[in-house]
Design a protein around this motif. Sequence first.
Motif, PDB file in Angstrom:
ATOM      1  N   LEU A  48       0.623  -1.807  -0.219  1.00 23.51           N
ATOM      2  CA  LEU A  48      -0.123  -0.158   0.247  1.00 23.51           C
ATOM      3  C   LEU A  48       0.777   1.320  -0.175  1.00 23.51           C
ATOM      4  O   LEU A  48       1.074   2.250  -0.782  1.00 23.51           O
ATOM      5  CB  LEU A  48      -1.165  -0.288   1.175  1.00 23.51           C
ATOM      6  N   THR A  49       1.417   1.583   0.988  1.00 21.11           N
ATOM      7  CA  THR A  49       2.215   2.751   0.918  1.00 21.11           C
ATOM      8  C   THR A  49       3.425   2.678  -0.172  1.00 21.11           C
ATOM      9  O   THR A  49       3.677   3.807  -1.087  1.00 21.11           O
ATOM     10  CB  THR A  49       3.398   2.690   2.142  1.00 21.11           C
ATOM     11  N   THR A  52       1.412   3.876  -3.017  1.00 17.76           N
ATOM     12  CA  THR A  52       0.843   5.288  -3.001  1.00 17.76           C
ATOM     13  C   THR A  52       1.854   6.598  -3.310  1.00 17.76           C
ATOM     14  O   THR A  52       1.495   7.390  -3.706  1.00 17.76           O
ATOM     15  CB  THR A  52      -0.078   5.749  -2.027  1.00 17.76           C
ATOM     16  N   ILE A 108      -1.820  12.867  -2.952  1.00 18.16           N
ATOM     17  CA  ILE A 108      -2.708  12.487  -1.803  1.00 18.16           C
ATOM     18  C   ILE A 108      -3.925  11.552  -2.358  1.00 18.16           C
ATOM     19  O   ILE A 108      -4.144  10.365  -2.254  1.00 18.16           O
ATOM     20  CB  ILE A 108      -2.373  12.681  -0.085  1.00 18.16           C
ATOM     21  N   HIS A 109      -5.210  12.473  -2.509  1.00 18.61           N
ATOM     22  CA  HIS A 109      -6.445  12.140  -2.805  1.00 18.61           C
ATOM     23  C   HIS A 109      -6.608  11.411  -4.463  1.00 18.61           C
ATOM     24  O   HIS A 109      -6.701  10.566  -4.170  1.00 18.61           O
ATOM     25  CB  HIS A 109      -7.274  13.604  -2.354  1.00 18.61           C
ATOM     26  N   SER A 111      -4.252   9.866  -5.296  1.00 21.26           N
ATOM     27  CA  SER A 111      -3.384   8.140  -5.001  1.00 21.26           C
ATOM     28  C   SER A 111      -4.861   7.076  -4.727  1.00 21.26           C
ATOM     29  O   SER A 111      -5.344   6.408  -5.276  1.00 21.26           O
ATOM     30  CB  SER A 111      -2.243   8.437  -4.066  1.00 21.26           C
ATOM     31  N   GLU A 112      -5.407   8.036  -3.454  1.00 24.19           N
ATOM     32  CA  GLU A 112      -6.239   6.932  -2.729  1.00 24.19           C
ATOM     33  C   GLU A 112      -7.270   6.949  -3.940  1.00 24.19           C
ATOM     34  O   GLU A 112      -8.705   5.914  -3.596  1.00 24.19           O
ATOM     35  CB  GLU A 112      -6.137   8.260  -1.742  1.00 24.19           C
ATOM     36  N   GLU A 113      -8.162   8.417  -4.432  1.00 22.21           N
ATOM     37  CA  GLU A 113      -9.477   7.741  -4.586  1.00 22.21           C
ATOM     38  C   GLU A 113      -9.204   7.618  -6.126  1.00 22.21           C
ATOM     39  O   GLU A 113     -10.364   6.632  -7.421  1.00 22.21           O
ATOM     40  CB  GLU A 113      -9.825   9.508  -4.829  1.00 22.21           C
ATOM     41  N   CYS A 116      -4.020   4.371  -7.111  1.00 20.47           N
ATOM     42  CA  CYS A 116      -3.385   3.310  -6.099  1.00 20.47           C
ATOM     43  C   CYS A 116      -4.564   2.119  -6.861  1.00 20.47           C
ATOM     44  O   CYS A 116      -5.373   1.755  -5.776  1.00 20.47           O
ATOM     45  CB  CYS A 116      -3.405   3.575  -4.635  1.00 20.47           C
ATOM     46  N   SER A 119      -4.977   0.733  -2.886  1.00 20.44           N
ATOM     47  CA  SER A 119      -5.972   0.336  -1.485  1.00 20.44           C
ATOM     48  C   SER A 119      -6.718   0.559  -1.985  1.00 20.44           C
ATOM     49  O   SER A 119      -8.134   0.123  -1.459  1.00 20.44           O
ATOM     50  CB  SER A 119      -6.007   2.466  -1.343  1.00 20.44           C
ATOM     51  N   ILE A 126      -9.387   4.262   4.685  1.00 21.62           N
ATOM     52  CA  ILE A 126      -8.042   5.027   5.229  1.00 21.62           C
ATOM     53  C   ILE A 126      -7.789   6.869   5.185  1.00 21.62           C
ATOM     54  O   ILE A 126      -8.728   6.667   4.590  1.00 21.62           O
ATOM     55  CB  ILE A 126      -6.850   4.170   3.306  1.00 21.62           C
ATOM     56  N   PRO A 128      -5.668   9.264   5.489  1.00 25.76           N
ATOM     57  CA  PRO A 128      -4.609  10.061   5.260  1.00 25.76           C
ATOM     58  C   PRO A 128      -3.816  11.740   6.163  1.00 25.76           C
ATOM     59  O   PRO A 128      -4.626  11.727   6.630  1.00 25.76           O
ATOM     60  CB  PRO A 128      -4.603  10.408   3.579  1.00 25.76           C
TER      61      PRO A 128
END
Length: 148
Positions: A48-49, A52, A108-109, A111-113, A116, A119, A126, A128
């Motif tokens: 995961l790390t 992202t 960051i967003h 990547s998450e949404e 990635c 995730s 998750i 952040p």
Amino acid sequence: MRVTTTWHGKRHFSATGASGHTVSIDAKPDAGGEDKGARPMELLLMGLTGCTGIDVTMILERMRQPLEALDIEAVGTRREEYPQAFTEIHLTYRITGDVQPAKAWRAIHLSEEKYCSASASLSARIVPHLVLNGAPVPDPGVGDSAED
């Protein structure tokens, strides 16, 4: 994508992916392991790390944000009962460089949404956090999420 995993006795395995890189995997000693490799759940957080992290560095590069360093810490909370899946994972992005806070959060967003795959494959919540040049930066869309 294909991974081949080979047993080496007790709880020790080695897994090789399509990239040709091999990872050693073992259980903790109280589960019959011999501490010869990473635990499977550690590998999930590492994946995961890494996922992202690749996204965030690429996005910040495209945004022309001068990134000097990026460290990502993952802290996962697991269920008490089996299967002991992660229920919540806190990701703290420690960014160093002349990076604008809004652009760091945007990366960051995104990547998450959007980007990635790791995730997106997890059912855990998750959360952040951003620490930019040593100072916590609250998520402008959520309120104060930069607590450590």
